[in-house]
Write an enzyme that holds these catalytic residues in place. Structure first.
Site, PDB file in Angstrom:
ATOM      1  N   ASN A   1      -0.553   1.464   6.434  1.00 57.63           N
ATOM      2  CA  ASN A   1      -0.112   0.366   5.864  1.00 57.63           C
ATOM      3  C   ASN A   1       0.221  -0.645   6.743  1.00 57.63           C
ATOM      4  OD1 ASN A   1      -0.221   1.617   3.534  1.00 57.63           O
ATOM      5  ND2 ASN A   1       2.190   2.040   3.168  1.00 57.63           N
ATOM      6  N   GLY A   2       0.257  -1.950   6.353  1.00 62.88           N
ATOM      7  CA  GLY A   2       0.529  -2.982   7.428  1.00 62.88           C
ATOM      8  C   GLY A   2      -0.894  -3.835   7.718  1.00 62.88           C
TER       9      GLY A   2
ATOM     10  N   CYS B   1       0.991  -1.210  -0.002  1.00 58.96           N
ATOM     11  CA  CYS B   1       0.020  -0.001   0.016  1.00 58.96           C
ATOM     12  C   CYS B   1       0.864   1.183  -0.014  1.00 58.96           C
ATOM     13  CB  CYS B   1      -0.835   0.187   1.172  1.00 58.96           C
ATOM     14  SG  CYS B   1      -1.814  -1.450   1.339  1.00 58.96           S
TER      15      CYS B   1
ATOM     16  N   GLU C   1       5.126 -14.487 -13.415  1.00 61.03           N
ATOM     17  CA  GLU C   1       4.641 -13.297 -12.736  1.00 61.03           C
ATOM     18  C   GLU C   1       3.924 -12.213 -13.750  1.00 61.03           C
ATOM     19  OE1 GLU C   1       7.810 -11.501  -9.415  1.00 61.03           O
ATOM     20  OE2 GLU C   1       8.470 -11.669 -11.488  1.00 61.03           O
TER      21      GLU C   1
ATOM     22  N   ARG D   1       3.734  -0.064  -6.655  1.00 61.37           N
ATOM     23  CA  ARG D   1       3.940  -0.926  -5.590  1.00 61.37           C
ATOM     24  C   ARG D   1       2.643  -2.151  -5.498  1.00 61.37           C
ATOM     25  NH1 ARG D   1       6.597   1.452  -1.045  1.00 61.37           N
ATOM     26  NH2 ARG D   1       5.122   0.418   0.349  1.00 61.37           N
TER      27      ARG D   1
ATOM     28  N   HIS E   1      13.314 -37.231 -12.744  1.00 61.38           N
ATOM     29  CA  HIS E   1      12.645 -37.763 -11.434  1.00 61.38           C
ATOM     30  C   HIS E   1      11.352 -37.183 -11.198  1.00 61.38           C
ATOM     31  CE1 HIS E   1      16.668 -39.427  -9.818  1.00 61.38           C
ATOM     32  NE2 HIS E   1      17.019 -38.424 -10.519  1.00 61.38           N
TER      33      HIS E   1
ATOM     34  N   LYS F   1       5.295  -4.387  -5.577  1.00 65.14           N
ATOM     35  CA  LYS F   1       6.571  -4.343  -5.783  1.00 65.14           C
ATOM     36  C   LYS F   1       7.243  -4.414  -4.418  1.00 65.14           C
ATOM     37  CE  LYS F   1      10.469  -3.161  -7.676  1.00 65.14           C
ATOM     38  NZ  LYS F   1      10.938  -4.151  -8.854  1.00 65.14           N
TER      39      LYS F   1
ATOM     40  N   GLU G   1      14.634 -18.123 -11.974  1.00 65.20           N
ATOM     41  CA  GLU G   1      14.423 -16.737 -11.980  1.00 65.20           C
ATOM     42  C   GLU G   1      13.634 -16.592 -13.323  1.00 65.20           C
ATOM     43  OE1 GLU G   1      14.220 -12.474 -11.925  1.00 65.20           O
ATOM     44  OE2 GLU G   1      14.070 -14.170 -10.426  1.00 65.20           O
TER      45      GLU G   1
ATOM     46  N   LYS H   1       9.759 -15.119 -13.673  1.00 64.58           N
ATOM     47  CA  LYS H   1       9.376 -13.929 -14.458  1.00 64.58           C
ATOM     48  C   LYS H   1       8.166 -13.989 -15.317  1.00 64.58           C
ATOM     49  CE  LYS H   1      12.130 -10.876 -12.723  1.00 64.58           C
ATOM     50  NZ  LYS H   1      11.752 -11.596 -11.573  1.00 64.58           N
TER      51      LYS H   1
ATOM     52  N   TRP I   1      -3.809  -2.061  -1.267  1.00 65.59           N
ATOM     53  CA  TRP I   1      -3.645  -3.390  -1.581  1.00 65.59           C
ATOM     54  C   TRP I   1      -4.316  -4.535  -0.393  1.00 65.59           C
ATOM     55  CZ3 TRP I   1      -1.369  -8.163   0.049  1.00 65.59           C
ATOM     56  CH2 TRP I   1      -1.089  -9.141  -1.121  1.00 65.59           C
TER      57      TRP I   1
END
Length: 611
Positions: free
Chosen positions: A101-102, A2, A492, A27, A508, A606, A485, A489, A75
């Protein structure tokens, strides 16, 4: 996550707050709102579900006149993101306005208590509890600062908040505990925000409040715990760079811009840290050399992309220093019993320096008392991780706005390689090896520039992924985390289900998924594991998988269903960094073709400042 913006000014603050919110869009958020204290001393607000642009349209149609206000992008953690009632700011009794926020962990018990006292709740959020508590405590004490202080003694959890009150129309009260907050010092106006990016158009001077420090933001200045600006000169930080550094320029998306900025970002992060083919230990802090002399083990803690950077570094540390290195996800590390080896250096990695799980893991480790020291690699000077760590090294990536990290990841790897050399120098790393690594790092920007010339080719290849629902990424050794990674990407930003695997693990389990519809992306540099990788690729080819091989070798002895992406012949030590870039380009172009929100993918943020 947020975003908070607050302004006290001699001019109307509505559009100032809106610009600040737009700079915080990276964010991640679900709704946005703003509130002002008008000329009559009343609180007014506008809230909208969706983008800040919708809030701006609503404000333009009905401007709120006021020279003090607070604003927020939310958020969702508590309450549906689709309900405007859950958007901030939250009010109580038409007197108190709060953005937050939080997470308030004991909000449910507090809500029950406040309802019994007659308070009516309009939302499903934990933040509305804050508004009502502050209203009650201010009424009891007869003072805004005392009321806010009393309120926070009742809270459990993490928070950053900005508070306005109709009976105190000349000030914003702000306070943080476990969530980021920054104060901007302007000319004829002062600010508070969750992120310096929100305020860079208005000021370059900032104060970073410590945990639980109460800040008053007024027109005539800022006070921290009652200390006026005249006594805070030593805490004012002037940031380098220009506000335009955060603009897209001629690029279509921030992510695209940040991919192409990587050669310059690498140059910036190496500048002043190497000289005459040596790494300068004091770049890590005045006490670095004495700390490094006693390092006998490394514990890396990080989340997401930063965790994968740590995984690459583990191979480097153990190969070049002989020191054992453990890498762990911060959200797991902070909740388990640990047994650190004597002389363990705790290394945290975070782009924002405010990642909640990483920060709490650091605090737990410091409370443990068995670690030699703590060091953080971070992109934000003055962030909480930087302030609370013994040593720090800025990754100098510049502002990274896209949620999917690109240049922060590659600069983290470059800085980790500097750290490997700095610690290796006192643990048996030969001078010739140091020289070789430094020379490789000096060449790194040029190799990344060569990879960026593959952009059009990778764009054409990405068309073959347009209708795919799954993909595999393979690598071995230090390129296994690169495969992880690359998969991250793709998932995401394009929402294609992708998994990264150590190539030797194919037989396996994952090999069962391979057929003619499955694209398999292989990272295959010419290293000691190349022959092993070739065997793994044959396994894919024999089952009709669509192979996309990144390698500078022209003949990999795999001919069926292969697309070869020709990579430059770079030194092995920097190949994990170089081979990351085409995977970023692939993910970007697939996402563009799919029409997703590249810079702000759904459900992600973010800066992850909640657990």
């Amino acid at each position: 996550m947020c975003g908070i913006v607050g302004v006290v000014s001699t001019r109307p603050v509505g559009y100032i707050m809106l610009e600040g919110l737009q700079r915080l869009e990276y964010r991640g958020y679900d709704s946005a709102g703003l509130a002002v204290v008008n000329a009559a001393g009343d609180l007014e607000r506008i809230r909208r579900v969706g983008k800040v642009s919708e809030l701006r349209d609503a404000y333009t149609a009905n401007p709120l006149a006021g020279q003090m206000g607070i604003a927020h992008t939310r958020w969702a953690t508590h309450g549906k993101p689709s309900m405007v009632e859950n958007a901030h700011p939250h009010f109580s009794s038409s007197r108190v306005g709060v953005v937050h926020n939080g997470i308030i962990e004991n909000y449910d018990a507090l809500r029950t208590e406040l309802r019994a006292e007659g308070y009516v709740f309009e939302s499903q959020t934990d933040t509305e509890v804050l508004a009502h508590l502050i209203d009650r405590e201010v009424a009891r004490s007869g003072d805004l600062v005392t009321g806010v202080r009393s309120t926070v003694t009742l809270l459990s959890g993490a928070y950053a908040m900005a508070v306005i009150h109709s009976e105190y129309p000349d000030r914003i009260i702000a306070l943080r505990s476990g969530s980021p907050l920054v104060v901007g010092v302007g000319i004829g106006e002062n600010f508070v925000a969750s992120d310096v990016h929100a305020l860079r158009s208005f000021t370059d001077k900032f104060v970073y409040p410590d945990e639980n420090e109460l800040v008053e933001i007024r027109l005539d200045g800022v006070s921290v715990e009652g200390r006026p600006m005249a006594e805070l000169a030593e805490r004012v930080v002037t940031l380098r760079g220009q506000p335009g550094d955060s603009d897209r320029g001629n690029f279509r998306h921030y992510m695209q811009k940040e991919i192409f900025e990587q050669p310059d970002s690498i140059r910036a992060t190496l500048q002043g840290r190497m000289t005459n083919r040596h790494v300068l230990q004091h770049a890590f802090g005045a006490e670095a050399e004495s700390v490094f002399n006693h390092v006998r083990a490394i514990q890396i803690i990080a989340c997401g992309t930063s965790f994968y950077a740590g995984m690459v570094a583990r191979y480097w540390f153990e190969r070049h220093t002989g020191i054992p290195c453990q890498v762990e996800i911060a959200s797991e590390f902070r909740y388990r019993t640990v047994a650190p080896l004597e002389g363990t250096l705790l290394v945290t990695i975070s782009q924002s320096g405010e990642t909640a799980d990483t920060l709490e893991a650091l605090r737990n480790a410091k409370d443990d008392g068995r670690y030699l020291a703590s060091l953080t690699l971070c992109n934000v000077p003055g962030s909480t991780l930087v302030r609370e760590s013994d040593l720090s090294l800025m990754i100098e990536a510049g502002p990274e706005i896209g949620v999917a990290s690109t240049k922060a990841f590659t600069t983290q790897l470059a800085d980790l390689l500097l750290l490997v050399v700095a610690i290796g120098k006192v643990n048996g790393l030969a001078e010739s090896d140091e020289t070789q690594i430094v020379e490789s790092l000096e060449q790194l920007p040029r190799f990344i520039e060569q990879v960026l010339t593959l952009d059009e080719e990778i764009s054409r290849i990405s068309e073959r992924f347009l209708h795919k629902h799954h993909a595999l990424f393979l690598g071995r050794g230090e390129h296994y985390p690169v495969a992880l990674e690359g998969a991250l990407k793709l998932k995401e930003i394009s929402y294609v289900h992708a998994e990264g695997y150590a190539a030797g693990e194919l037989k396996h389990g994952p090999l069962a998924l391979v057929d003619e519809e499955m694209p398999v992306v292989a990272v295959a540099p010419n290293d000691e594991l190349l022959e092993k990788v070739k065997s793994n690729l044959q396994e894919v080819s024999a089952r009709g998988g669509q192979l996309y091989i990144l390698s500078h070798m022209e003949d990999l002895e795999v001919t069926e269903g292969v697309t070869h992406i020709q990579m430059p012949d770079c030194p092995q030590i920097i190949s994990p960094i170089v081979y990351t870039v085409p995977l970023q380009l692939l993910a970007y172009h697939v996402a563009v073709l799919k029409g997703t929100d590249v810079d702000q993918p759904r459900n992600l943020a973010k800066s992850v400042t909640v657990e």
